[in-house]
Design a protein around this motif. Structure first.
Motif, PDB file in Angstrom:
ATOM      1  N   UNK A 100      43.350  55.424  40.688  1.00 50.05           N
ATOM      2  CA  UNK A 100      42.737  54.146  41.026  1.00 50.05           C
ATOM      3  C   UNK A 100      41.240  54.249  40.818  1.00 50.05           C
ATOM      4  N   UNK A 101      40.681  53.207  40.209  1.00 49.82           N
ATOM      5  CA  UNK A 101      39.246  53.142  39.936  1.00 49.82           C
ATOM      6  C   UNK A 101      38.706  51.873  40.585  1.00 49.82           C
ATOM      7  N   UNK A 102      37.603  52.014  41.291  1.00 49.38           N
ATOM      8  CA  UNK A 102      36.993  50.866  41.943  1.00 49.38           C
ATOM      9  C   UNK A 102      36.286  49.958  40.947  1.00 49.38           C
ATOM     10  N   UNK A 103      36.379  48.655  41.194  1.00 48.36           N
ATOM     11  CA  UNK A 103      35.641  47.660  40.412  1.00 48.36           C
ATOM     12  C   UNK A 103      35.090  46.648  41.407  1.00 48.36           C
ATOM     13  N   UNK A 104      33.809  46.346  41.258  1.00 48.91           N
ATOM     14  CA  UNK A 104      33.183  45.375  42.154  1.00 48.91           C
ATOM     15  C   UNK A 104      32.370  44.397  41.327  1.00 48.91           C
ATOM     16  N   UNK A 105      32.597  43.109  41.577  1.00 50.35           N
ATOM     17  CA  UNK A 105      31.805  42.062  40.952  1.00 50.35           C
ATOM     18  C   UNK A 105      31.049  41.363  42.077  1.00 50.35           C
ATOM     19  N   UNK A 106      29.730  41.388  41.992  1.00 52.60           N
ATOM     20  CA  UNK A 106      28.882  40.735  42.990  1.00 52.60           C
ATOM     21  C   UNK A 106      28.211  39.542  42.344  1.00 52.60           C
ATOM     22  N   UNK A 107      28.161  38.434  43.083  1.00 58.47           N
ATOM     23  CA  UNK A 107      27.491  37.237  42.575  1.00 58.47           C
ATOM     24  C   UNK A 107      26.636  36.628  43.677  1.00 58.47           C
ATOM     25  N   UNK A 108      25.582  35.964  43.252  1.00 56.98           N
ATOM     26  CA  UNK A 108      24.854  35.055  44.126  1.00 56.98           C
ATOM     27  C   UNK A 108      25.187  33.677  43.594  1.00 56.98           C
ATOM     28  N   UNK A 109      25.676  32.824  44.482  1.00 55.07           N
ATOM     29  CA  UNK A 109      26.267  31.573  44.030  1.00 55.07           C
ATOM     30  C   UNK A 109      25.863  30.415  44.943  1.00 55.07           C
ATOM     31  N   UNK A 110      25.591  29.281  44.301  1.00 58.95           N
ATOM     32  CA  UNK A 110      25.212  28.060  45.001  1.00 58.95           C
ATOM     33  C   UNK A 110      26.368  27.072  44.875  1.00 58.95           C
TER      34      UNK A 110
END
Length: 172
Positions: A100-110
């Motif tokens: 298993x490999x970690x994946x993270x998507x971070x966003x700043x969203x309005x």
């Protein structure tokens, strides 16, 4: 050593890095460069030339199964820091097994839209939040592979910051 990225095993949604929001389905933003058609002497035709580091509107949508208090919270007209943390199943051909490999998507969203959904007996409400994304960062196996920050002139793709010279030229 060949690795085959097979699928997303699971993921969760967080607000401000630690507030668990659940497991809403998400449509992540697309990166589409702004382009301008270049033509004239020395060019055999036309070229839609991308403006490096500049992207069109980026949107993200969260889809909920019910009228969720988290969806209502995300309708507030402020910028929200959202993290989508997942685990990808990878087949390691060298070792002959899965990991298993970690994946993270971070966003700043309005928020752009909050669709409360529909009421239908025995069915999901299909509620949703739609956002304008001003920042996105993708981390795979603890390595940043994409970081786009529209307001701070950052465009990192596969380790190269394509707007570094622009920031320097602008005195930033």
């Amino acid at each position: 050593m060949k690795q085959v990225l097979e699928k997303l095993t699971s993921y969760s949604v967080y607000l401000n890095g630690s507030d668990f929001l659940g497991t809403a389905d998400v449509q992540l933003p697309s990166l589409e460069y702004l382009t301008e058609t270049v033509k004239g002497a020395g060019i055999a035709g036309e070229v839609d030339s991308p403006t490096i580091g500049h992207f069109g509107s980026m949107t993200a949508t969260l889809n909920w199964r019910a009228v969720d208090p988290a969806a209502v919270k995300l309708a507030a007209p402020v910028s929200h820091a959202l993290d989508f943390r997942g685990s990808m199943q990878v087949y390691d051909a060298g070792a002959g097994g899965y990991k298993s490999v970690g994946v993270k998507v971070s966003v700043r969203a309005i928020p752009k839209k909050y669709d409360i959904g529909k009421f239908d007996i025995g069915a999901t409400t299909d509620s949703s939040n739609e956002f304008e994304v001003t920042y996105v960062k993708i981390v795979i196996d603890n390595k940043t592979v994409v970081e786009v920050d529209k307001f701070n002139y950052i465009c990192i793709i596969d380790g190269t910051d394509y707007l570094a010279a622009v920031r320097e030229n602008l005195g930033m």
